[in-house]
Design an enzyme around this catalytic site. Structure first.
Site, PDB file in Angstrom:
ATOM      1  N   CYS A 223      37.815  28.429  39.167  1.00 15.57           N
ATOM      2  CA  CYS A 223      38.033  27.197  38.420  1.00 15.57           C
ATOM      3  C   CYS A 223      36.735  26.791  37.732  1.00 15.57           C
ATOM      4  CB  CYS A 223      38.493  26.032  39.274  1.00 15.57           C
ATOM      5  SG  CYS A 223      40.074  26.286  40.061  1.00 15.57           S
TER       6      CYS A 223
ATOM      7  N   ARG B 203      35.977  31.901  34.895  1.00 13.81           N
ATOM      8  CA  ARG B 203      36.073  31.360  36.256  1.00 13.81           C
ATOM      9  C   ARG B 203      37.512  31.207  36.731  1.00 13.81           C
ATOM     10  NH1 ARG B 203      31.219  29.059  37.854  1.00 13.81           N
ATOM     11  NH2 ARG B 203      32.318  27.898  39.454  1.00 13.81           N
TER      12      ARG B 203
ATOM     13  N   TRP C 258      41.860  28.742  38.616  1.00 12.53           N
ATOM     14  CA  TRP C 258      42.206  29.923  39.409  1.00 12.53           C
ATOM     15  C   TRP C 258      42.920  29.369  40.627  1.00 12.53           C
ATOM     16  CZ3 TRP C 258      41.409  32.173  44.213  1.00 12.53           C
ATOM     17  CH2 TRP C 258      41.663  33.547  44.306  1.00 12.53           C
TER      18      TRP C 258
ATOM     19  N   ASN D  83      36.974  21.663  41.140  1.00 15.45           N
ATOM     20  CA  ASN D  83      36.723  23.065  41.491  1.00 15.45           C
ATOM     21  C   ASN D  83      36.381  23.107  42.969  1.00 15.45           C
ATOM     22  OD1 ASN D  83      33.804  25.161  41.013  1.00 15.45           O
ATOM     23  ND2 ASN D  83      35.800  25.745  41.742  1.00 15.45           N
ATOM     24  N   GLY D  84      37.165  23.879  43.726  1.00 12.03           N
ATOM     25  CA  GLY D  84      36.882  23.975  45.155  1.00 12.03           C
ATOM     26  C   GLY D  84      38.156  23.772  45.952  1.00 12.03           C
TER      27      GLY D  84
ATOM     28  N   GLU E 249      31.010  51.662  43.102  1.00 13.73           N
ATOM     29  CA  GLU E 249      30.982  50.689  42.005  1.00 13.73           C
ATOM     30  C   GLU E 249      31.874  51.158  40.846  1.00 13.73           C
ATOM     31  OE1 GLU E 249      30.327  47.818  41.429  1.00 13.73           O
ATOM     32  OE2 GLU E 249      30.060  47.653  39.279  1.00 13.73           O
TER      33      GLU E 249
ATOM     34  N   LYS F 163      35.119  49.209  39.386  1.00  9.72           N
ATOM     35  CA  LYS F 163      35.238  48.856  37.967  1.00  9.72           C
ATOM     36  C   LYS F 163      36.537  49.421  37.408  1.00  9.72           C
ATOM     37  CE  LYS F 163      32.843  46.657  37.683  1.00  9.72           C
ATOM     38  NZ  LYS F 163      31.788  45.852  38.213  1.00  9.72           N
TER      39      LYS F 163
ATOM     40  N   GLU G 227      39.566  47.528  38.767  1.00  9.84           N
ATOM     41  CA  GLU G 227      39.525  46.117  38.368  1.00  9.84           C
ATOM     42  C   GLU G 227      40.017  45.905  36.934  1.00  9.84           C
ATOM     43  OE1 GLU G 227      35.443  44.863  38.384  1.00  9.84           O
ATOM     44  OE2 GLU G 227      35.944  42.756  38.620  1.00  9.84           O
TER      45      GLU G 227
ATOM     46  N   HIS H   7      37.006  65.014  54.958  1.00  9.54           N
ATOM     47  CA  HIS H   7      37.406  64.423  56.243  1.00  9.54           C
ATOM     48  C   HIS H   7      38.683  63.594  56.114  1.00  9.54           C
ATOM     49  CE1 HIS H   7      33.775  65.860  58.117  1.00  9.54           C
ATOM     50  NE2 HIS H   7      33.069  65.386  57.099  1.00  9.54           N
TER      51      HIS H   7
ATOM     52  N   LYS I 191      35.550  35.323  37.967  1.00  9.09           N
ATOM     53  CA  LYS I 191      34.163  35.791  38.009  1.00  9.09           C
ATOM     54  C   LYS I 191      33.464  35.334  39.285  1.00  9.09           C
ATOM     55  CE  LYS I 191      30.466  37.533  35.985  1.00  9.09           C
ATOM     56  NZ  LYS I 191      30.459  39.014  36.001  1.00  9.09           N
TER      57      LYS I 191
HETATM   58  C1  AGP Z   1      33.045  42.996  40.195  1.00 10.82           C
HETATM   59  O1  AGP Z   1      33.087  43.425  38.893  1.00 10.82           O
HETATM   60  C2  AGP Z   1      33.144  41.563  40.434  1.00 10.82           C
HETATM   61  N1  AGP Z   1      32.884  40.666  39.455  1.00 10.82           N
HETATM   62  C3  AGP Z   1      32.939  41.097  41.873  1.00 10.82           C
HETATM   63  O2  AGP Z   1      33.122  42.148  42.752  1.00 10.82           O
HETATM   64  C4  AGP Z   1      31.594  40.394  42.163  1.00 10.82           C
HETATM   65  O3  AGP Z   1      30.558  41.309  42.144  1.00 10.82           O
HETATM   66  C5  AGP Z   1      31.694  39.691  43.526  1.00 10.82           C
HETATM   67  O4  AGP Z   1      32.720  38.735  43.483  1.00 10.82           O
HETATM   68  C6  AGP Z   1      30.395  39.054  43.945  1.00 10.82           C
HETATM   69  O5  AGP Z   1      29.955  38.121  43.009  1.00 10.82           O
HETATM   70  P1  AGP Z   1      28.482  37.559  43.041  1.00 10.82           P
HETATM   71  O6  AGP Z   1      27.570  38.674  42.717  1.00 10.82           O
HETATM   72  O7  AGP Z   1      28.478  36.488  42.007  1.00 10.82           O
HETATM   73  O8  AGP Z   1      28.247  37.039  44.422  1.00 10.82           O
END
Ligand code: AGP
Length: 606
Positions: free
Chosen positions: A2, A29, A76, A102-103, A480, A484, A487, A503, A601
């Site tokens: 949010c 967000r 969100w 937000n929260g 990673e 990506k 995602e 394994h 994000k």
């Molecule tokens: C990955 O592309 C994400 N955006 C997500 O995994 C992100 O790295 C994670 O939520 C942690 O966020 P931060 O680094 O702001 O703590």
């Protein structure tokens, strides 16, 4: 999760466009719904819609609420489905009080029950709606709006940043406890937002509010107090970000822009931090800072977790014991902390709830805490004993790209500082590593310029699954890259330590899988054997390796070349190639690359 925004401009101005533009800059967000509340002489008009901000913009076209003061929200969902009714702002029974939040209000069930018993009518399933009704209740009891707001805020448990407009006040009221809130001081107007990019095109003068702060803004004045009404001083500082940093420039997506910004981001990350005589110079951490460190705990989530794994490898290379914890796990099963434990929280945003809670737990247990973060004034930066900034600039795409590279570069420098302090000596490999870090901006640029990822991408569309393998620092790169890929393409992808395939996961490898193998120049002969294992099961292999790695190129079906460099830097270059692969495949599939479904994000809920 949010985003909230608010603006107070001089009378006769119209803040609607400013609010909508501010929301667009916060859409990373959350993008389940959005809305605004604008106050003018006749009261407060609320417009809100399910879906992305374009849906709100369409609705606003028909209504056009004009006014000099307003609040906005992009959501969100946590409590209640992403519907028009659950979209913010939420109002009281009279429609005079409008609130964005937000929260999470953890005690909302009890508050809602109490308010319903008093005759209040609720129209949404959200936790937020209790706030305007509480304000309404206290105003009805004769309190001023400000006192009613304070009283309402004092009743909330959980994490929140809220902003409120009411029909008979020129000011915006806001408060924070656990969720970010930044004040922007413009030439003739003031702003509030969850993050600086929301208002960056209007001002770079900001004050980061802290937990417990209550703020009241008008066009030319702001007043920050604690919940009891005592004034508190929050410095207004100038942030070193340009409005263009928060815009897409000529790129189709923020993600592609941010991938291409990596040379500049890396340059900033290391600038001034490697001296001419080859020493590591980290502003607040002079030599000796870490001499008492016995063990390092790295806490992080998602991409930052992968950067932490990367750092663990570098520390291990230097003989420093380090463990990496998924912050969400650390909050439920914290590891034993001893007097000599240094806890390093790796978080781009500095606002990830799991990471913040894990920092608190570590601190309660007596650990020394250090945040490695991108955001000055973030909660992690303030909650930790110390902070080290990665200087990547704003990252808007939900998929983290440039911040991963910058995190790794800065963590590598931190690892060198810790290792030298702890061992009292400089590792013979340090010179080569530092020199490779200095070359990184140029090497990343070369990788971007010459990458054939776009040409290869069509063959990765429609596969059953994609596997990513690597060893050493190639392992976090594999993880990673898989994150990506899944995602932003919504396709199945998994990352493994190269030696792990046999394994178990090898059972999944068929001619309909693609295997991406990361070669860093260290133990490549072992990874080559793993490539043979998958090729003999019929799976095509894409190798990412130094251009001179002819044996690797011959063993693979496709080859993505990176410049020759130190293995630690090679992993980052391979990651750039794999960022491009994921981006190109997602683009071919027509995915919502900057705002992938179900994600946000900044994950500010546990
Ligand atoms: C990955 O592309 C994400 N955006 C997500 O995994 C992100 O790295 C994670 O939520 C942690 O966020 P931060 O680094 O702001 O703590």
């Amino acid at each position: 999760m949010c985003g909230i925004t608010a603006c107070a401009a001089p009378a006769e101005n119209d803040v609607l466009d400013t609010l909508v533009a501010g929301l667009r800059n916060l859409e990373y967000r959350g993008y389940d719904s959005s809305g605004v509340a604008v106050r003018n002489g006749e009261g407060v008009t609320v417009v809100k819609r399910e879906g992305e901000i374009d849906a709100l913009a369409d609705a606003l076209g028909a209504v056009s609420p004009n006014g000099a003061v307003g609040v906005g929200h992009t959501r969100w969902s946590t409590h209640g489905a992403p519907t028009d009714e659950n979209a913010h702002p939420h109002t009281d029974c009279s429609g005079e009080v409008s609130v964005v939040h937000n929260g999470i209000v953890e005690n909302y069930t009890a508050l809602r029950g109490e308010l319903i018993e008093l005759g209040h009518t609720f129209t949404s399933e959200t936790d937020t709606e209790v706030v305007p009704h509480l304000v309404e209740m206290y105003r009805e009891r004769g309190l001023s709006t400000e006192d009613a707001f304070r009283k309402a805020i004092g009743r909330l448990e959980g994490r929140f940043a809220v902003a409120m407009v009411v029909d008979d006040e020129d000011d915006v009221f806001a408060a924070r406890d656990g969720s970010p809130l930044v004040l922007g001081v413009g030439e003739d107007r003031r702003f509030l937002a969850s993050d600086v990019p929301s208002f960056l095109e209007h001002t770079d003068r900001v004050a980061f509010l802290e937990d417990g702060d209550v703020v009241r803004i008008s066009a030319d004045h702001h007043e920050i107090t604690d919940l009891a009404g005592n004034p508190v001083d929050r410095t207004v500082q100038t942030v070193d970000w340009q409005p263009e940093d928060a815009q897409r420039g000529g790129f189709d997506h923020y993600m592609l822009k941010e991938i291409n910004e990596q040379p500049a981001a890396l340059d900033r990350a290391i600038k001034g931090r490697i001296t001419d005589d080859g020493d590591v110079h980290l502003e607040d951490f002079p030599p000796g800072t870490f001499e008492d460190v016995g063990v390092v705990h790295l806490l992080a989530c998602g991409t930052s977790y992968h950067a932490a794994l990367y750092a663990q490898q570098i520390l291990a290379d230097r003989g420093i014991p380090a463990q990496v914890f998924s912050a969400g796990e650390y909050t439920t099963t914290p590891a034993p902390v001893t007097d000599d434990t240094l806890v390093v929280a790796v978080t781009q945003s500095g606002e990830t709830a799991d990471t913040l809670t894990s920092i608190r737990i570590a601190a309660e247990r007596g650990a020394r805490t250090l945040a490695v973060t991108n955001v000055i004034g973030s909660t992690a930066a303030r909650d930790c004993d110390d902070a080290l900034f990665i200087r990547a600039g704003p990252e808007i795409g939900v998929a983290a790209t440039k911040t991963f590279s910058s995190q790794v570069a800065v963590l590598a420098l931190l690892a060198e500082r810790i290792a030298e302090d702890v061992t009292g000596s400089v590792d013979p490999d340090r010179e080569a590593l530092l020199s490779a870090l200095q070359d990184l901006p140029e090497h990343v640029q070369e990788t971007l310029n010459t990458s054939t990822a776009e040409a290869l991408a069509p063959q990765f569309v429609g596969r059953d699954e994609q596997f990513f393998i690597g060893r050493g620092v190639g392992y976090p790169v594999a993880l990673e890259a898989a994150l990506k890929f899944k995602e932003i393409t919504y396709e199945h992808a998994e990352g493994f330590a190269a030696g792990e395939l046999k394994h178990g996961p090898l059972a999944l490898v068929t001619s309909d899988s693609t295997v991406f193998a990361v070669f860093t120049g260290r133990h490549d002969e072992k990874t080559l054997k793993n490539v043979e294992e998958v090729r003999s099961r019929g799976a095509p292999v894409v190798a990412i390796a130094a251009e001179s790695a002819h044996e690797v190129a011959e063993a693979a079906d496709e080859f993505l070349a990176i410049p020759e460099t130190h293995p630690v830097a090679a992993g980052l270059l391979a990651n750039v190639q794999l960022q491009l692969v994921s981006y190109r495949v997602a683009d071919l599939l027509g995915r919502s690359i900057d705002k992938p479904r179900n994600l946000a994000k900044s994950v500010t809920v546990e």
